[in-house]
Design a protein around this motif. Structure first.
Motif, short mmCIF file in Angstrom:
data_model
loop_
_atom_site.label_atom_id
_atom_site.label_comp_id
_atom_site.label_asym_id
_atom_site.label_seq_id
_atom_site.Cartn_x
_atom_site.Cartn_y
_atom_site.Cartn_z
N VAL A 454 0.83 -1.20 0.00
CA VAL A 454 0.00 0.00 0.00
C VAL A 454 0.87 1.25 0.00
CG1 VAL A 454 -1.92 -1.15 1.18
CG2 VAL A 454 -0.24 0.14 2.52
N THR A 455 0.23 2.37 -0.33
CA THR A 455 0.91 3.65 -0.37
C THR A 455 1.39 4.04 1.02
OG1 THR A 455 -0.49 4.28 -2.21
CG2 THR A 455 0.54 6.07 -0.99
N SER A 456 2.61 4.54 1.09
CA SER A 456 3.20 4.92 2.38
C SER A 456 2.53 6.17 2.95
CB SER A 456 4.70 5.18 2.20
OG SER A 456 5.19 5.95 3.29
N TYR A 457 2.02 6.03 4.17
CA TYR A 457 1.40 7.18 4.84
C TYR A 457 2.46 8.22 5.19
CZ TYR A 457 -1.15 9.84 8.41
OH TYR A 457 -1.74 10.84 9.13
N ALA A 458 3.60 7.76 5.69
CA ALA A 458 4.64 8.69 6.12
C ALA A 458 5.13 9.55 4.95
CB ALA A 458 5.81 7.92 6.74
N LYS A 459 5.28 8.94 3.78
CA LYS A 459 5.75 9.70 2.60
C LYS A 459 4.65 10.63 2.09
CE LYS A 459 9.94 8.13 2.05
NZ LYS A 459 10.09 6.69 2.08
N PHE A 472 -5.83 15.61 6.70
CA PHE A 472 -5.18 14.51 5.98
C PHE A 472 -5.31 13.19 6.73
CE2 PHE A 472 -1.28 12.05 4.97
CZ PHE A 472 -1.61 11.74 3.66
N LYS A 473 -5.10 13.25 8.05
CA LYS A 473 -5.17 12.02 8.84
C LYS A 473 -6.58 11.41 8.80
CE LYS A 473 -3.72 10.09 13.21
NZ LYS A 473 -3.32 10.34 14.59
N ARG A 474 -7.58 12.27 8.88
CA ARG A 474 -8.95 11.72 8.81
C ARG A 474 -9.23 11.13 7.43
NH1 ARG A 474 -14.88 14.66 9.66
NH2 ARG A 474 -16.08 12.78 9.16
N GLU A 491 -0.55 8.96 -8.23
CA GLU A 491 0.68 9.57 -7.73
C GLU A 491 0.46 10.37 -6.44
OE1 GLU A 491 -0.20 9.15 -10.78
OE2 GLU A 491 1.57 8.66 -12.00
N GLN A 492 -0.75 10.84 -6.23
CA GLN A 492 -1.02 11.60 -5.01
C GLN A 492 -2.35 11.19 -4.38
OE1 GLN A 492 -0.64 15.82 -5.91
NE2 GLN A 492 1.53 15.79 -5.39
N SER A 493 -2.65 9.90 -4.42
CA SER A 493 -3.88 9.46 -3.74
C SER A 493 -3.64 9.41 -2.24
CB SER A 493 -4.28 8.08 -4.27
OG SER A 493 -3.22 7.18 -4.12
N ILE A 494 -4.73 9.33 -1.49
CA ILE A 494 -4.66 9.26 -0.03
C ILE A 494 -4.32 7.82 0.37
CG2 ILE A 494 -5.97 9.57 2.12
CD1 ILE A 494 -5.87 12.18 0.63
N PRO A 495 -3.29 7.62 1.20
CA PRO A 495 -2.94 6.27 1.64
C PRO A 495 -3.84 5.82 2.79
CG PRO A 495 -1.46 7.85 2.64
CD PRO A 495 -2.41 8.65 1.78
N PRO A 496 -3.95 4.51 3.01
CA PRO A 496 -4.63 4.05 4.23
C PRO A 496 -3.81 4.47 5.45
CG PRO A 496 -4.25 2.21 2.69
CD PRO A 496 -3.47 3.38 2.18
N LEU A 497 -4.49 4.71 6.56
CA LEU A 497 -3.80 5.06 7.81
C LEU A 497 -3.26 3.78 8.44
CD1 LEU A 497 -3.33 7.48 9.79
CD2 LEU A 497 -5.45 6.79 10.92
N PRO A 498 -1.95 3.73 8.68
CA PRO A 498 -1.43 2.50 9.27
C PRO A 498 -2.06 2.26 10.64
CG PRO A 498 0.35 3.99 8.60
CD PRO A 498 -0.93 4.75 8.51
N ALA A 499 -2.27 1.00 10.98
CA ALA A 499 -2.83 0.68 12.31
C ALA A 499 -1.87 1.19 13.38
CB ALA A 499 -3.01 -0.83 12.42
N ALA A 500 -2.42 1.76 14.46
CA ALA A 500 -1.57 2.29 15.53
C ALA A 500 -0.77 1.14 16.14
CB ALA A 500 -2.44 2.96 16.59
N LYS A 501 0.55 1.38 16.29
CA LYS A 501 1.38 0.29 16.84
C LYS A 501 1.45 0.43 18.35
CE LYS A 501 3.88 -0.66 12.67
NZ LYS A 501 4.16 0.58 11.93
#
Ligand code: FDA
Length: 501
Positions: A454-459, A472-474, A491-501
């Motif tokens: 999946v697309t990187s949230y951090a990037k 953005f987070k929501r 190229e600029q879609s919204i990534p899924p939010l990674p599950a909280a670790k």
């Protein structure tokens, strides 16, 4: 690879089980090129080296869209949805990634408009253009308008899902602020409306960019009240006259004007043109301008009174002497395009305008600079009410570079002008983040990278928070709910939010 080409064959087979062959256009079919070009608004994205679609599906029914999504998921072919094709970076029909194989779902034929005059509401297909919507609304009732962009060939699908700003926005907000319902095909191929999609997805598609969440087929919008007669003007002042002083003052005056008055500025080479839409008659406009901006010297003879729909013609063509049927023309001249944009929080000082003009605007390759005021209704909506967070600026600024010559020399010259002026403006525009409106797509801000599948949230945060700030987070959280596998990506879609670790 052979597995990729067998995926494509299987995908095409899957499509043909549910979609008539005449609507499935591969590079081998005669219609492919003309269909691809039918709504390309930036020739940079059909140059050699740019990845073109494997197939273009010209959907004429919702079921065709559902079939395309289901087949795409089953056979690992991604989809780009195209409504009006105006994306500044061609994301609806092209990719800069040579390994990205995709189909285009073209919605141009899904453009029905149904006006409910008694409720002042309309259902609009995503493939309709803004011009078609303006024309239909006014034909139903001269006092119906809709707040949306100044270019009539822009598509409803991309525009509403990214926000939608125009001459009525100081009075009524963005297009997205006036959406009442929508029909969406989600990543499972289901057909959803407002009540079945849930409030988070309904929030996300009203400004978060539709491409990350599904395919929006149609929108129910609120038509807004405009008077039977409105007034426009266009007043030109050269640099040698008073343009620098006037622009310096305009920055504080225009966002504070009464909501019935929208006063933008277009600057190119030696000239600034002040263009106004006033929701009232000439006498009221003259009084308002004398009271708020006497230095512009606006007078009765500058007024042109007309219907609101004629004013949309005036805003695009620069003259009202064009029949309103021109709003129904879906074609634009072909050109190359690069745009960068900014938001301004504190007036840019006079000396900075002087140097921008001396160093940049006099060059022959200078872009058209557009200054569009906020304030009014724009500033009274909460920044989290929709994904569009830029509610509290004085104005937005666009460097809109259009050229017709092919070749890298012209391209490099234009790109370096736009990027250069943007760099020089850094001290004077919004900061942390330097804010950008997502409908003014700019791949210079960064492009997505994968992390696993999946697309990187951090990037993605790097560019995403510039478009959406705290929203953005929501948006990423909504993406995790509705498309956790990240099927709808670009190229600029919204990534899924990674599950909280
Ligand atoms: P296009 O079809 O290219 O789509 C844009 C993006 O949205 C793509 O990522 C696409 O995949 C996605 N998308 C499209 N339809 C979708 C759907 N039905 N469901 C899900 N995703 C979908 N803006 C503004 O606010 N005010 C203005 O005055 C102008 N003026 C203007 C003039 C010109 C000449 C251009 C080229 C652009 C503008 N714009 C603008 C910007 C415009 O609002 C923006 O480019 C829109 O996204 C264009 O929508 P289209 O449907 O035409 O684009």
């Amino acid at each position: 690879s052979s597995s990729a080409s067998s995926d494509v064959d299987a995908f095409l087979g899957c499509l043909s089980a549910g979609i008539p062959p005449s609507l499935i256009n591969t590079p081998a079919t005669n219609s492919y090129s003309s269909l691809l070009l039918s709504s390309v608004r930036n020739l940079r994205y059909i140059l050699p080296g740019i990845t073109k679609p494997l197939v273009i599906v010209a959907a004429t029914e919702p079921a065709h869209v559902q079939t395309t999504v289901i087949c795409g998921r089953r056979h690992s072919v991604r989809i780009r949805t195209r409504s009006g094709g105006h994306d500044y970076e061609g994301l609806s029909y092209a990719s800069i990634d040579p390994h990205h194989h995709f189909a285009v779902l073209d919605l141009a034929e899904l453009r029905a408009i149904h006006i409910d005059a008694s409720r002042a509401e309309a259902w609009v297909g995503s493939g309709a253009t803004l011009g078609e919507l303006y024309y239909a609304a006014a034909a139903a009732n001269r006092t119906f308008g809709f707040p949306a962009g100044n270019c009539p060939t822009v598509g409803v699908g991309g525009h509403l899902s990214g926000g939608g700003f125009g001459a009525l926005s100081r009075k009524y907000g963005l297009s997205a602020d006036n959406v009442l319902d929508a029909v969406v095909v989600d990543a499972e191929g289901r057909l959803l409306n407002r009540s079945t999609m849930g409030k988070d997805l309904f929030w996300a598609i009203r400004g978060g960019g539709g491409e990350s969440f599904g395919v929006v087929l149609s929108w129910k919008v609120r038509l807004v009240a405009v008077p039977e007669t409105v007034t426009v003007f266009g007043i030109r002042r050269s640099r040698n006259e008073s343009a620098v002083d006037l622009i310096t003052k305009w920055q504080e005056i225009s966002p504070a004007l009464p909501r019935d008055l929208y006063l933008r500025v277009l600057v190119q080479n030696q000239t600034a043109t002040f263009v106004a839409l006033f929701l009232g008659r000439c006498s009221g406009l003259v009084d308002t301008m004398r009271g708020h901006f006497p230095d512009l010297g606006m007078a009765h003879q500058d007024c042109q009174e007309m219907s609101w729909v004629n004013s949309t013609v005036f805003f695009f063509f620069g003259t009202a002497d064009v029949p309103i049927e021109a709003l129904l023309n879906r074609r634009n001249p072909d050109y190359y395009l690069k745009v960068k944009s900014d938001h301004v929080q504190e007036p840019i000082p006079r000396h900075a305008w002087e140097s921008i003009w001396a160093n940049w605007l006099e060059k022959p390759e200078a872009a058209l600079v557009m200054l569009d005021p906020y304030g009014g209704r724009m500033g009274s909506i909460s920044p989290s009410a929709t994904p569009f967070p830029h509610r509290n600026y004085l104005y937005q600024l666009q460097f809109f570079s259009v050229w017709f010559e092919n070749g890298t020399a012209a391209l490099e010259k234009r790109l370096s002008w736009v990027r250069g002026v943007y760099k020089d403006l850094t001290p004077y525009v919004s900061k942390n983040p330097r804010a950008v409106y997502v409908n003014y797509r700019d791949l210079d801000l960064g492009t997505n990278e994968l992390e696993g599948n999946v697309t990187s949230y951090a990037k993605a945060r790097v560019w995403g928070e510039r478009y959406f700030k705290g929203n953005f987070k929501r948006l990423a959280a909504v993406k995790s709910m509705v498309d956790p596998d990240d099927f709808f990506r670009n190229e600029q879609s919204i990534p899924p939010l990674p599950a909280a670790k």
